[in-house]
Design a protein around this motif. Sequence first.
Motif, PDB file in Angstrom:
ATOM      1  N   ARG A   6      -8.163  70.186  57.583  1.00  0.00           N
ATOM      2  CA  ARG A   6      -8.616  69.498  58.795  1.00  0.00           C
ATOM      3  C   ARG A   6      -8.018  70.098  60.053  1.00  0.00           C
ATOM      4  O   ARG A   6      -8.408  69.772  61.167  1.00  0.00           O
ATOM      5  N   THR A  47     -14.119  65.344  68.759  1.00  0.00           N
ATOM      6  CA  THR A  47     -13.487  64.348  67.905  1.00  0.00           C
ATOM      7  C   THR A  47     -14.562  63.577  67.140  1.00  0.00           C
ATOM      8  O   THR A  47     -15.495  63.056  67.749  1.00  0.00           O
ATOM      9  N   PRO A  48     -14.481  63.525  65.807  1.00  0.00           N
ATOM     10  CA  PRO A  48     -15.505  62.801  65.045  1.00  0.00           C
ATOM     11  C   PRO A  48     -15.401  61.294  65.273  1.00  0.00           C
ATOM     12  O   PRO A  48     -14.357  60.803  65.694  1.00  0.00           O
ATOM     13  N   GLU A  49     -16.512  60.580  64.977  1.00  0.00           N
ATOM     14  CA  GLU A  49     -16.501  59.139  65.228  1.00  0.00           C
ATOM     15  C   GLU A  49     -15.777  58.380  64.131  1.00  0.00           C
ATOM     16  O   GLU A  49     -15.397  57.230  64.308  1.00  0.00           O
ATOM     17  N   ARG A  50     -15.628  59.011  62.953  1.00  0.00           N
ATOM     18  CA  ARG A  50     -14.895  58.341  61.877  1.00  0.00           C
ATOM     19  C   ARG A  50     -13.810  59.282  61.330  1.00  0.00           C
ATOM     20  O   ARG A  50     -13.498  60.282  61.972  1.00  0.00           O
ATOM     21  N   GLU A  51     -13.212  58.952  60.170  1.00  0.00           N
ATOM     22  CA  GLU A  51     -12.089  59.752  59.661  1.00  0.00           C
ATOM     23  C   GLU A  51     -12.520  61.189  59.400  1.00  0.00           C
ATOM     24  O   GLU A  51     -13.681  61.463  59.117  1.00  0.00           O
ATOM     25  N   ARG A  52     -11.542  62.073  59.460  1.00  0.00           N
ATOM     26  CA  ARG A  52     -11.793  63.464  59.066  1.00  0.00           C
ATOM     27  C   ARG A  52     -11.655  63.514  57.548  1.00  0.00           C
ATOM     28  O   ARG A  52     -10.563  63.361  57.011  1.00  0.00           O
ATOM     29  N   LEU A  53     -12.764  63.744  56.874  1.00  0.00           N
ATOM     30  CA  LEU A  53     -12.751  63.704  55.406  1.00  0.00           C
ATOM     31  C   LEU A  53     -12.207  65.007  54.829  1.00  0.00           C
ATOM     32  O   LEU A  53     -12.276  66.072  55.443  1.00  0.00           O
TER      33      LEU A  53
END
Lengths: 255, 111
Positions: free
Chosen positions: A203, A146-152
């Motif tokens: 995504r 899981t990324p630390e910020r939004e999935r761009l």
Amino acid sequence: MTATAEKTEEVGAVESFTVTLKILRHDPDGLDGREPGAEYWEEFQVEAHATDRVLDALHAIKWEQDGTLAFRRSCAHGVCGSDAMRINARNRLACKTLLKDLNPARPITVEPIKGLPVEKDLIVDMEPFFASYRDIMPFLMPSGPTPERERLQSPEDRERFDDTTKCILCAACTTSCPVFWTDGQYFGPQAIVGAHRFIFDSRDDGEWDRLEILNDQAGVWKCRTAFNCTEACPRGIEVTKAISEVKRALTSGEV
Amino acid sequence: MWMWVVHRATGVAIFFFLLVHVLDTSLVRVSPEAYNEVIGAYKTPIYGLIEAGLVAAIVLHAFNGLRIIAVDRWTWALRRQRMLVWIVWGIFAVLMAGFLPRHLMHVFGGA
């Protein structure tokens, strides 16, 4: 103050007329000497304005003439998708259909949406419809940590599934499909639209799980491109195009 | 939806034609006389009209089939499927206008 208000009302008066609504009713309990589960047509006369929608007429009937009339509605503004019904032989949202657009000189027929079991009057059992939607796993299935910020995502990647994000699950498409009417096993247009929204999302990594489900006998290949769903969608989603894109992903093996 | 109904109906009609056609052709193996008798019956006006219907069904099914292929293949055609329906009926009208007078002259003209 009061006088002014009355005056403006006369000047800006909205045209009013009497409409007849012919409603297909279903009585599960068998009241008034009817057989339980009886189906019958009932006509109601309603005084309506040019700005009134079919939903307003149904409200007028339920609140002022016959409180036993049953129908679903929630937001009443075309967003929640509760009041899809068959109006003048076409699936529409009662809250987005103006009476004046339906030729009010003739009786307006209102029926429950077809292909799902009727529970009472205009209320159908939506469970088979929702079950198909659940089957295509309508949630993000990412792989990796899981990324630390939004999935761009790039605007181009977002654009690919933009159309199918508009779906409000009203079932107007699925219950307008002639294949669904005769074969309740068919996933139906809505489930394919719901799957399309994730299959073509950059995504998401569960596309082949969903495509495998839709490659089933009751999946996308049941679509006969009758285009009823595209015409029925109150959100203007190009449903048949979405189904077609899923078919093409399956034949080409590329998403 | 109506083109879907037309496609189904013509498809079933053509299937039954093929079934009958296989049966009458295989009659020649049973007895050539029986074959001649059955084929002779097709020269009557009633079969002439059924023939016209068969040609109509095949023309519609063929061109609507091409429309369905185009709709499946290209988004351009998918978005213009309504216009393509009218083109199918247009081609149908032109071909039938060419075929019907000639065919009906054969059937009813006695030539």
